[in-house]
Design a protein around this motif. Structure first.
Motif, short mmCIF file in Angstrom:
data_model
loop_
_atom_site.label_atom_id
_atom_site.label_comp_id
_atom_site.label_asym_id
_atom_site.label_seq_id
_atom_site.Cartn_x
_atom_site.Cartn_y
_atom_site.Cartn_z
N MET A 1 0.84 -1.18 0.00
CA MET A 1 0.00 0.00 0.00
C MET A 1 0.89 1.24 0.00
N SER A 2 0.58 2.19 -0.85
CA SER A 2 1.42 3.38 -0.95
C SER A 2 1.07 4.37 0.16
N GLU A 3 2.06 5.24 0.47
CA GLU A 3 1.86 6.25 1.51
C GLU A 3 0.91 7.34 1.00
N PRO A 4 0.11 7.91 1.87
CA PRO A 4 -0.72 9.04 1.46
C PRO A 4 0.17 10.20 1.00
N SER A 5 -0.36 11.03 0.09
CA SER A 5 0.44 12.12 -0.47
C SER A 5 0.90 13.09 0.60
N GLY A 6 0.10 13.32 1.65
CA GLY A 6 0.51 14.22 2.74
C GLY A 6 1.75 13.73 3.45
N VAL A 7 1.85 12.41 3.65
CA VAL A 7 3.02 11.82 4.30
C VAL A 7 4.25 11.99 3.41
N ARG A 8 4.06 11.74 2.11
CA ARG A 8 5.18 11.89 1.17
C ARG A 8 5.66 13.35 1.12
N GLN A 9 4.71 14.28 1.11
CA GLN A 9 5.08 15.69 1.06
C GLN A 9 5.82 16.11 2.33
N ALA A 10 5.37 15.62 3.47
CA ALA A 10 6.04 15.95 4.74
C ALA A 10 7.46 15.38 4.75
N GLN A 11 7.62 14.15 4.25
CA GLN A 11 8.95 13.54 4.18
C GLN A 11 9.84 14.31 3.22
N ALA A 12 9.29 14.72 2.08
CA ALA A 12 10.07 15.50 1.11
C ALA A 12 10.51 16.83 1.71
N GLN A 13 9.63 17.45 2.48
CA GLN A 13 9.98 18.72 3.11
C GLN A 13 11.06 18.52 4.17
N ARG A 14 10.97 17.44 4.94
CA ARG A 14 12.01 17.14 5.94
C ARG A 14 13.35 16.90 5.25
N THR A 15 13.32 16.17 4.14
CA THR A 15 14.56 15.90 3.40
C THR A 15 15.16 17.19 2.87
N ARG A 16 14.31 18.04 2.30
CA ARG A 16 14.78 19.32 1.76
C ARG A 16 15.38 20.18 2.89
N SER A 17 14.69 20.25 4.02
CA SER A 17 15.19 21.03 5.16
C SER A 17 16.51 20.48 5.66
N SER A 18 16.63 19.16 5.70
CA SER A 18 17.87 18.52 6.14
C SER A 18 19.02 18.84 5.20
N VAL A 19 18.74 18.82 3.90
CA VAL A 19 19.77 19.15 2.90
C VAL A 19 20.20 20.61 3.04
N LEU A 20 19.23 21.51 3.22
CA LEU A 20 19.56 22.93 3.36
C LEU A 20 20.40 23.19 4.61
N ALA A 21 20.03 22.56 5.73
CA ALA A 21 20.79 22.73 6.97
C ALA A 21 22.21 22.18 6.80
N ALA A 22 22.32 21.02 6.17
CA ALA A 22 23.65 20.43 5.95
C ALA A 22 24.48 21.31 5.03
N ALA A 23 23.86 21.81 3.96
CA ALA A 23 24.58 22.66 3.01
C ALA A 23 25.06 23.94 3.69
N ALA A 24 24.20 24.55 4.51
CA ALA A 24 24.59 25.77 5.22
C ALA A 24 25.81 25.51 6.10
N ALA A 25 25.80 24.40 6.83
CA ALA A 25 26.93 24.06 7.70
C ALA A 25 28.19 23.78 6.90
N VAL A 26 28.06 23.05 5.81
CA VAL A 26 29.23 22.74 4.98
C VAL A 26 29.77 24.00 4.31
N PHE A 27 28.88 24.90 3.89
CA PHE A 27 29.34 26.16 3.28
C PHE A 27 30.14 26.98 4.27
N VAL A 28 29.75 26.98 5.54
CA VAL A 28 30.50 27.72 6.56
C VAL A 28 31.89 27.11 6.70
#
Length: 196
Positions: A1-28
């Motif tokens: 059974m596939s995940e509801p779209s809201g769950v997928r969107q929340a996971q995508a947003q968490r992944t994006r936020s995690s990437v941005l936080a990591a990139a900010a730290a690495v850029f510093v």
């Protein structure tokens, strides 16, 4: 059974936020030319995940700094509300702006790189931060706390120039020089006229 779209969107947003936080730290640590694999490792994702979210390095750099620029701009009205005077709010905002400039290694290089994908970063800074600074300067002028002829763009450009650190000029030097600059913008009380 596939995940509801809201769950997928929340996971995508968490992944994006995690990437941005990591990139900010690495850029510093390493500057904006840091290897994407270092960002992926810090975020706990694959390199492909980064490229799915940010197809080019310019997209990633812009997204990281957009968030930080927006945060700095949003600080101006908050400081005006909670500070004892508009000039105190301006001083605190300038401190945050300086911290943004001196800790974001590679931002100056990114802005001057000539990369067409990063041209919008300079415009974003001007379009977002200059009005925030102007709001603070207007409040200072209305309270007679600011000397004449000071514009947001000129003040921010001067601050930016004072924040270019190097081997013989570090963060502490930049902070001292910006504090001296800001003190020079403050309105001076006029000396009383001498009695005849």
């Amino acid at each position: 059974m596939s995940e509801p779209s809201g769950v997928r969107q929340a996971q995508a947003q968490r992944t994006r936020s995690s990437v941005l936080a990591a990139a900010a730290a690495v850029f510093v640590d390493q500057g904006v030319q840091a290897p994407v694999r270092d960002i992926a490792e810090r975020a706990g994702v694959g390199v492909g995940t980064i490229y799915r979210n940010f197809p080019t390095r310019a997209d990633l750099v812009t997204a990281v700094y957009r968030h930080q620029i927006d945060t700095c701009a949003a600080l101006a009205p908050l400081l005006l509300e909670e500070s004892a005077s508009p000039f105190t709010a301006l001083t605190r905002w300038v401190d945050a702006f300086v911290e943004f400039l001196v800790t974001k290694h590679g931002l100056g290089a990114a802005l001057g790189s000539g990369d067409p994908g990063l041209e919008n970063l300079h415009a974003l800074m001007l379009d977002t931060l200059v009005p925030a600074c102007a709001t603070l300067l207007d409040a200072c002028a209305a309270a007679d706390e600011l000397g004449p002829g000071i514009t947001a763009y000129t003040l921010m450009r001067a601050i930016g120039n004072l924040c270019i650190t190097g081997p013989d000029y570090d963060r502490a030097d930049a902070r001292r020089m910006v504090a001296a600059l800001l003190a020079g913008t403050r309105a001076r009380a006029e000396a009383p006229a001498e009695a005849d």
